[in-house]
Design an enzyme around this catalytic site. Structure first.
Site, PDB file in Angstrom:
ATOM      1  N   ARG A 165       3.406  21.430  -3.693  1.00 31.08           N
ATOM      2  CA  ARG A 165       2.046  21.694  -3.168  1.00 31.08           C
ATOM      3  C   ARG A 165       2.032  22.976  -2.326  1.00 31.08           C
ATOM      4  O   ARG A 165       1.408  23.026  -1.258  1.00 31.08           O
ATOM      5  CB  ARG A 165       1.561  20.527  -2.294  1.00 31.08           C
ATOM      6  CG  ARG A 165       1.358  19.226  -3.008  1.00 31.08           C
ATOM      7  CD  ARG A 165       0.218  19.305  -4.030  1.00 31.08           C
ATOM      8  NE  ARG A 165      -0.109  17.987  -4.532  1.00 31.08           N
ATOM      9  CZ  ARG A 165       0.555  17.375  -5.509  1.00 31.08           C
ATOM     10  NH1 ARG A 165       1.564  17.983  -6.108  1.00 31.08           N
ATOM     11  NH2 ARG A 165       0.195  16.174  -5.909  1.00 31.08           N
ATOM     12  N   SER A 240      -5.322  13.467  -2.111  1.00 33.70           N
ATOM     13  CA  SER A 240      -4.320  13.214  -1.063  1.00 33.70           C
ATOM     14  C   SER A 240      -4.598  14.101   0.142  1.00 33.70           C
ATOM     15  O   SER A 240      -4.659  15.323  -0.007  1.00 33.70           O
ATOM     16  CB  SER A 240      -2.915  13.535  -1.559  1.00 33.70           C
ATOM     17  OG  SER A 240      -2.613  12.792  -2.699  1.00 33.70           O
ATOM     18  N   GLU A 338      -2.214  18.091   3.594  1.00 31.44           N
ATOM     19  CA  GLU A 338      -2.118  18.874   2.365  1.00 31.44           C
ATOM     20  C   GLU A 338      -3.412  19.675   2.199  1.00 31.44           C
ATOM     21  O   GLU A 338      -3.432  20.758   1.636  1.00 31.44           O
ATOM     22  CB  GLU A 338      -1.926  17.896   1.195  1.00 31.44           C
ATOM     23  CG  GLU A 338      -1.544  18.546  -0.096  1.00 31.44           C
ATOM     24  CD  GLU A 338      -2.377  18.046  -1.256  1.00 31.44           C
ATOM     25  OE1 GLU A 338      -3.496  18.553  -1.449  1.00 31.44           O
ATOM     26  OE2 GLU A 338      -1.895  17.156  -1.969  1.00 31.44           O
TER      27      GLU A 338
HETATM   28  N1  EPU Z   1       1.887   3.704  -1.686  1.00 34.13           N
HETATM   29  C1  EPU Z   1       1.641   2.650  -0.842  1.00 34.13           C
HETATM   30  N2  EPU Z   1       0.383   2.504  -0.344  1.00 34.13           N
HETATM   31  C2  EPU Z   1      -0.645   3.341  -0.648  1.00 34.13           C
HETATM   32  C3  EPU Z   1      -0.379   4.418  -1.508  1.00 34.13           C
HETATM   33  C4  EPU Z   1       0.889   4.598  -2.001  1.00 34.13           C
HETATM   34  O1  EPU Z   1       2.516   1.860  -0.527  1.00 34.13           O
HETATM   35  O2  EPU Z   1      -1.750   3.113  -0.159  1.00 34.13           O
HETATM   36  C5  EPU Z   1       3.257   3.885  -2.221  1.00 34.13           C
HETATM   37  C6  EPU Z   1       3.571   3.010  -3.394  1.00 34.13           C
HETATM   38  O3  EPU Z   1       4.861   2.497  -3.165  1.00 34.13           O
HETATM   39  C7  EPU Z   1       3.682   3.928  -4.585  1.00 34.13           C
HETATM   40  C8  EPU Z   1       4.016   5.255  -3.933  1.00 34.13           C
HETATM   41  O4  EPU Z   1       3.442   5.202  -2.627  1.00 34.13           O
HETATM   42  O5  EPU Z   1       4.676   3.519  -5.435  1.00 34.13           O
HETATM   43  C9  EPU Z   1       3.443   6.435  -4.673  1.00 34.13           C
HETATM   44  O6  EPU Z   1       2.031   6.259  -4.808  1.00 34.13           O
HETATM   45  P1  EPU Z   1       1.195   7.023  -5.947  1.00 34.13           P
HETATM   46  O7  EPU Z   1       1.835   6.865  -7.260  1.00 34.13           O
HETATM   47  O8  EPU Z   1      -0.236   6.598  -5.812  1.00 34.13           O
HETATM   48  O9  EPU Z   1       1.365   8.543  -5.576  1.00 34.13           O
HETATM   49  P2  EPU Z   1       1.355   9.330  -4.189  1.00 34.13           P
HETATM   50  O10 EPU Z   1       2.738   9.718  -3.835  1.00 34.13           O
HETATM   51  O11 EPU Z   1       0.591   8.572  -3.157  1.00 34.13           O
HETATM   52  C10 EPU Z   1       1.205  11.663  -5.318  1.00 34.13           C
HETATM   53  C11 EPU Z   1       0.347  12.892  -5.247  1.00 34.13           C
HETATM   54  C12 EPU Z   1      -0.956  12.675  -5.994  1.00 34.13           C
HETATM   55  C13 EPU Z   1      -0.637  12.367  -7.430  1.00 34.13           C
HETATM   56  C14 EPU Z   1       0.262  11.126  -7.491  1.00 34.13           C
HETATM   57  C15 EPU Z   1       0.762  10.841  -8.895  1.00 34.13           C
HETATM   58  C16 EPU Z   1       0.939  14.056  -3.196  1.00 34.13           C
HETATM   59  C17 EPU Z   1       0.505  14.413  -1.820  1.00 34.13           C
HETATM   60  N3  EPU Z   1       0.094  13.261  -3.874  1.00 34.13           N
HETATM   61  O12 EPU Z   1       0.522  10.624  -4.609  1.00 34.13           O
HETATM   62  O13 EPU Z   1      -1.690  13.890  -5.950  1.00 34.13           O
HETATM   63  O14 EPU Z   1      -1.814  12.143  -8.185  1.00 34.13           O
HETATM   64  O15 EPU Z   1       1.441  11.336  -6.686  1.00 34.13           O
HETATM   65  O16 EPU Z   1       1.681  11.824  -9.288  1.00 34.13           O
HETATM   66  O17 EPU Z   1       1.990  14.479  -3.645  1.00 34.13           O
HETATM   67  C18 EPU Z   1      -3.307  15.106  -4.686  1.00 34.13           C
HETATM   68  O18 EPU Z   1      -2.432  15.939  -4.458  1.00 34.13           O
HETATM   69  O19 EPU Z   1      -4.470  15.220  -4.227  1.00 34.13           O
HETATM   70  C19 EPU Z   1      -2.988  13.925  -5.467  1.00 34.13           C
HETATM   71  C20 EPU Z   1      -3.878  12.942  -5.671  1.00 34.13           C
END
Ligand code: EPU
Length: 342
Positions: A165, A240, A338
């Protein structure tokens, strides 16, 4: 006849930011070409702020600036190779429309990046990424207009200095350029299908699809994103709000003594550190689904802050920093936004 570009004063930015914050720009113009961009800049004395879809920005006050909405359009195949093509797209193209165009043409490489809000020109700024793919994986080069000199400058992939990012456009070159076009390398055949991200595999398996094509991946990503992330047209948000932090392995291990379920991801280029999901940390601290005035932490994805209607940028910012402080106090990790806070 196309209407001519005009620079207007005291313009509401409410329709131009997906958080739905009601602030004003001292001056505003929508530019559809490099010529219009240069014309808008000609007699300007104010600082300049370039907006794409306004989907990664939080306005905490009025913008005492010339705000330029980049609407430079156009998509064309500029080179053909045996397996790949180079596609050049205008910075003002809507990113998801570009993804759908690519899939419609049978071109692979961006299907995992379906439904990411924003424009093509904004995509390199934060090196958008999702479900195991980042923009840098398909990026070739870009053209940008230097807002100080009016000259066009080309940036190679190395010059963009992409990170998680992150790019030069969030650092040394911040605010200096308007990205007018981006060239990406897409595959015409033998597409590389990225299924590493668990949710995609599960979604496709549930549909009985064993050998997914690029259109299947795109549909799966759209389904997952729509189920977890709020539609900005309905609830104001910027995806995010925080980055997933990279922390020292010892810190992760210390937290795991108390919370053995803490998920973490290895970083191939940084073995001393691991990445932990900020959404998980925020949820542990009790913020998920919590509403504070007109803002809140989204009930289905704690990483997303939302505007339930009528929130000010200050309110969202206050909530963001309350979350940052609370996670730091409870777990010893300081989250970083972010979203670009202005
Ligand atoms: N999780 C929780 N609670 C929550 C959200 C997430 O426990 O409320 C944990 C879960 O264990 C899950 C892990 O976090 O397994 C990862 O969650 P998720 O797959 O939803 O992805 P993320 O890490 O929260 C990132 C990106 C997203 C992208 C997704 C999928 C960043 C800052 N965000 O989110 O990007 O869509 O992975 O690849 O890296 C964005 O940048 O705006 C965005 C939406």
């Amino acid at each position: 006849m196309t209407p001519t570009m005009t620079v207007r004063e005291n313009v509401s930015l409410l329709p131009y930011n997906t958080f739905g914050i009601a602030v004003e720009a001292a001056c505003f113009a929508e530019v559809a070409s490099v010529d219009e961009l240069r014309t808008a800049l000609r007699s300007n004395k104010l600082p300049v702020l370039v907006l794409g879809s306004g989907s990664n920005i939080l306005f905490s006050k009025d913008a005492d600036a010339l705000v330029l909405k980049n609407s430079i359009r156009g998509i064309e195949v500029v080179r053909r190779f045996s397996r790949k093509v180079w596609v050049k797209a205008g910075g003002g193209e809507v990113w998801h429309d570009f993804v759908l165009w690519a899939i419609g043409q049978g071109l692979g490489g961006v299907e995992n990046l379906s439904l990411i809000p924003g424009t093509v020109g904004a995509a390199p700024v934060q090196n958008i990424g999702a479900y195991g793919v980042e923009l840098k994986d398909v990026f070739v080069k870009l053209e940008a207009l230097d807002l100080e000199t009016g000259a066009i400058r080309h940036f190679s992939k190395a010059e963009c200095r992409f990170g998680y990012r992150d790019s030069i456009f969030k650092r040394e070159a911040k605010g200096r350029y308007c990205i007018t076009s981006v060239t990406l390398s897409l595959t015409q055949k033998d597409h590389r299908i990225h299924l590493t991200y668990g949710d995609i595999k599960k979604t496709l398996e549930a549909e009985g699809i064993e050998k997914p094509g690029i259109a299947d991946i795109s549909r799966a990503v759209i389904r997952i994103r729509s189920s977890k992330l709020p539609d900005p047209a309905v609830i104001g948000n910027c995806g995010s709000f925080f980055k997933n932090p990279e922390v020292k392995r010892e810190i992760m291990e210390r937290i795991r003594e108390r919370y053995p379920q803490l998920p973490f991801y290895e970083l191939p280029n940084r073995p001393t550190h691991v990445k932990v999901p900020a959404g998980w940390l925020i949820e542990q601290c009790g913020w998920k689904g919590k509403r504070v005035g007109n803002t809140g932490c989204y009930e289905k994805q704690a990483l997303v802050l939302v505007n339930y209607g009528g929130a000010t940028g200050e309110e969202v910012k206050k909530l963001a920093y309350a979350i940052i402080d609370s996670v730091e106090q409870a777990l010893g990790i300081r989250l970083e936004p972010e979203v670009n806070i202005l």
